[in-house]
Design a protein around this motif. Structure first.
Motif, PDB file in Angstrom:
ATOM      1  N   VAL A 190      50.643 -17.721  33.502  1.00  0.00           N
ATOM      2  CA  VAL A 190      49.807 -18.411  32.515  1.00  0.00           C
ATOM      3  C   VAL A 190      48.747 -17.481  31.919  1.00  0.00           C
ATOM      4  CG1 VAL A 190      48.132 -20.284  32.162  1.00  0.00           C
ATOM      5  CG2 VAL A 190      50.293 -20.729  33.344  1.00  0.00           C
ATOM      6  N   ARG A 191      48.179 -16.604  32.708  1.00  0.00           N
ATOM      7  CA  ARG A 191      47.180 -15.683  32.139  1.00  0.00           C
ATOM      8  C   ARG A 191      47.784 -14.857  31.010  1.00  0.00           C
ATOM      9  NH1 ARG A 191      44.824 -14.653  37.702  1.00  0.00           N
ATOM     10  NH2 ARG A 191      42.924 -15.895  37.637  1.00  0.00           N
ATOM     11  N   ARG A 192      49.005 -14.371  31.197  1.00  0.00           N
ATOM     12  CA  ARG A 192      49.658 -13.566  30.158  1.00  0.00           C
ATOM     13  C   ARG A 192      50.085 -14.444  28.983  1.00  0.00           C
ATOM     14  NH1 ARG A 192      49.713  -9.780  26.836  1.00  0.00           N
ATOM     15  NH2 ARG A 192      51.718  -8.822  26.392  1.00  0.00           N
ATOM     16  N   ILE A 193      50.579 -15.652  29.256  1.00  0.00           N
ATOM     17  CA  ILE A 193      50.913 -16.587  28.186  1.00  0.00           C
ATOM     18  C   ILE A 193      49.659 -16.854  27.353  1.00  0.00           C
ATOM     19  CG2 ILE A 193      51.606 -18.973  27.673  1.00  0.00           C
ATOM     20  CD1 ILE A 193      53.447 -18.778  30.192  1.00  0.00           C
ATOM     21  N   ARG A 194      48.537 -17.059  28.026  1.00  0.00           N
ATOM     22  CA  ARG A 194      47.256 -17.274  27.338  1.00  0.00           C
ATOM     23  C   ARG A 194      46.943 -16.105  26.399  1.00  0.00           C
ATOM     24  NH1 ARG A 194      44.412 -21.176  26.623  1.00  0.00           N
ATOM     25  NH2 ARG A 194      44.814 -20.430  24.566  1.00  0.00           N
ATOM     26  N   GLU A 195      47.148 -14.872  26.873  1.00  0.00           N
ATOM     27  CA  GLU A 195      46.885 -13.693  26.046  1.00  0.00           C
ATOM     28  C   GLU A 195      47.773 -13.674  24.801  1.00  0.00           C
ATOM     29  OE1 GLU A 195      47.490 -10.363  28.662  1.00  0.00           O
ATOM     30  OE2 GLU A 195      45.643 -10.755  29.790  1.00  0.00           O
ATOM     31  N   THR A 200      43.740 -23.821  28.376  1.00  0.00           N
ATOM     32  CA  THR A 200      44.430 -23.185  29.500  1.00  0.00           C
ATOM     33  C   THR A 200      45.012 -24.231  30.443  1.00  0.00           C
ATOM     34  OG1 THR A 200      43.018 -21.241  29.292  1.00  0.00           O
ATOM     35  CG2 THR A 200      44.195 -21.513  31.377  1.00  0.00           C
ATOM     36  N   VAL A 201      44.287 -25.325  30.641  1.00  0.00           N
ATOM     37  CA  VAL A 201      44.802 -26.379  31.516  1.00  0.00           C
ATOM     38  C   VAL A 201      46.123 -26.924  30.969  1.00  0.00           C
ATOM     39  CG1 VAL A 201      43.497 -28.295  30.489  1.00  0.00           C
ATOM     40  CG2 VAL A 201      44.203 -28.412  32.877  1.00  0.00           C
TER      41      VAL A 201
END
Length: 177
Positions: free
Chosen positions: A25-30, A46-47
């Motif tokens: 998810v952190r990379r998807i967020r980026e 993000t949630v």
């Protein structure tokens, strides 16, 4: 034919397409943030990305996530491709198309007959067989049921006025499987 991607994913040369995990998810967020700046992707909390992990596939190269995309079921025969983004360093190398093809395979495997996308990247999706649509290609009874959804993607599909400020200029395309 399996109903899901194998745990390790499918490998195409040096790219593996696999189901997303919470650690992605952190990379998807980026990736989402890269494209939401110019409104090519809608920003998401993000949630929401964590809640949608089961919808996501990622493309991985050399152990790094380089692309993401989601398939979100809207109705019995209808799903939406969402949040399809590729790291700009990988753009033009076919990674986005590999990911889209896997999302379409996934749609077929779960019984979806039509796949919808709201996008500025019309040519990309046309090359995959999507065609632009006008109106809402569902019957009145389904339309009435879909109106009960709180999901913004469903509102976009229904072409509701309340989402126009967020989607102005996007094209609505559909692929019949």
């Amino acid at each position: 034919m399996s109903s899901t991607l194998p745990i390790g994913g499918n490998t195409y040369g040096d790219v593996t397409i696999r189901r997303a995990r919470t650690k992605d998810v952190r990379r998807i967020r980026e990736i989402v943030d890269l494209y939401s700046q110019d409104r090519r992707l809608l920003s998401k909390a993000t949630v929401s990305l964590y809640e949608d992990v089961p919808d996501f596939l990622v493309a991985e190269q050399d152990g790094h996530v380089v692309a993401c995309g989601a398939l979100h079921v809207i109705w019995e025969d209808l799903a939406e491709v969402r949040t399809l983004g590729v790291d700009p360093a990988q753009a033009g190398r076919g990674v986005g198309r590999l990911l889209l093809d896997e999302l379409i395979i996934r749609a077929r495997q779960i019984g979806v007959e039509r796949v919808f996308v709201l996008t500025f990247e019309v040519d990309f999706f046309r090359r995959a067989g999507f065609v632009e649509i006008e109106g809402t290609p569902v019957d009145h009874n389904v339309f009435a049921q879909l109106l009960q959804s709180y999901d913004e993607g469903v509102a976009e599909f229904l072409d509701l006025e309340r989402v126009k400020p967020n989607t102005l200029g996007n094209s609505r395309l559909l692929l019949i499987l």
